[in-house]
Enzyme design. Structure first.
Site, mmCIF file in Angstrom:
data_model
loop_
_atom_site.group_PDB
_atom_site.id
_atom_site.type_symbol
_atom_site.label_atom_id
_atom_site.label_comp_id
_atom_site.label_asym_id
_atom_site.label_seq_id
_atom_site.Cartn_x
_atom_site.Cartn_y
_atom_site.Cartn_z
ATOM 1 N N GLU A 65 44.224 64.756 39.580
ATOM 2 C CA GLU A 65 45.011 64.886 38.593
ATOM 3 C C GLU A 65 46.035 63.824 38.367
ATOM 4 O O GLU A 65 46.001 63.372 37.245
ATOM 5 C CB GLU A 65 45.927 66.274 38.674
ATOM 6 C CG GLU A 65 46.423 66.529 37.443
ATOM 7 C CD GLU A 65 45.539 66.871 36.117
ATOM 8 O OE1 GLU A 65 45.807 66.308 35.113
ATOM 9 O OE2 GLU A 65 44.879 67.833 36.337
ATOM 10 N N LYS A 90 39.042 58.624 28.954
ATOM 11 C CA LYS A 90 39.691 59.816 28.845
ATOM 12 C C LYS A 90 38.849 61.021 29.385
ATOM 13 O O LYS A 90 39.125 61.885 30.418
ATOM 14 C CB LYS A 90 40.864 59.962 27.852
ATOM 15 C CG LYS A 90 41.915 58.932 27.850
ATOM 16 C CD LYS A 90 42.752 59.740 26.484
ATOM 17 C CE LYS A 90 43.979 58.734 26.535
ATOM 18 N NZ LYS A 90 44.713 59.419 25.446
#
Length: 118
Positions: A65, A90
Site C-alpha cells: 500500500e 496506477k
C-alpha cells in the site's frame, strides 16, 4: 551530498508511516486489520510460526500500500491531467496491493481455520 544521521533517517521513515495513517484510507483499514490479527493471535494462542506468517503477510500488505501510494503520488506530479498510460501504471500498482491482500486472506484462512474449527 552527505547522508543524514541515522536517527534523522528513522524520523523521516516514521513520518512517512504517520502520513500514510493520517491521509490514506486504505492504509487505515489495513492497520485495523493488523490490529484485529494481533488480537486474534493472543486470543487464540496462535503458535510462533503461525504468528510469524500472519505478521509477514500483514506487513507485506501495508508495504504494498505504501509503494502504491508513492507511485500514485509520483504519477500525479508527472501528469496531473488524465492520461491512460498513467492510469495503466496506477492500476498495475493497485493490482499489486490486491494480490498481496488476497495472499494475506488465504494465509489467514489456512492459519485460523485450525484454531477455530478444529
Amino acid at each position: 551530498m552527505r547522508k543524514p544521521a541515522l536517527h534523522k533517517s528513522l524520523i523521516n521513515a516514521f513520518r512517512g508511516v504517520f502520513l500514510m495513517l493520517k491521509f490514506e484510507r486504505n492504509f487505515q483499514i489495513e492497520v485495523v486489520a493488523l490490529l484485529m490479527n494481533i488480537f486474534l493471535i493472543f486470543y487464540l494462542k496462535i503458535s510462533n510460526l503461525d504468528t510469524i506468517l500472519i505478521l509477514i503477510v500483514c506487513f507485506l500488505v501495508l508495504s504494498a500500500e505504501a509503494f502504491n501510494t508513492a507511485i500514485e503520488k509520483i504519477c500525479d506530479i508527472i501528469q496531473p491531467e488524465f492520461d491512460k498510460r498513467i492510469g495503466f501504471i496506477k492500476d498495475v500498482s493497485a493490482g499489486a496491493v490486491i494480490l498481496t491482500a488476497i495472499l494475506s486472506m488465504m494465509v489467514g484462512i489456512f492459519v485460523y481455520w485450525k484454531y477455530i474449527f478444529e
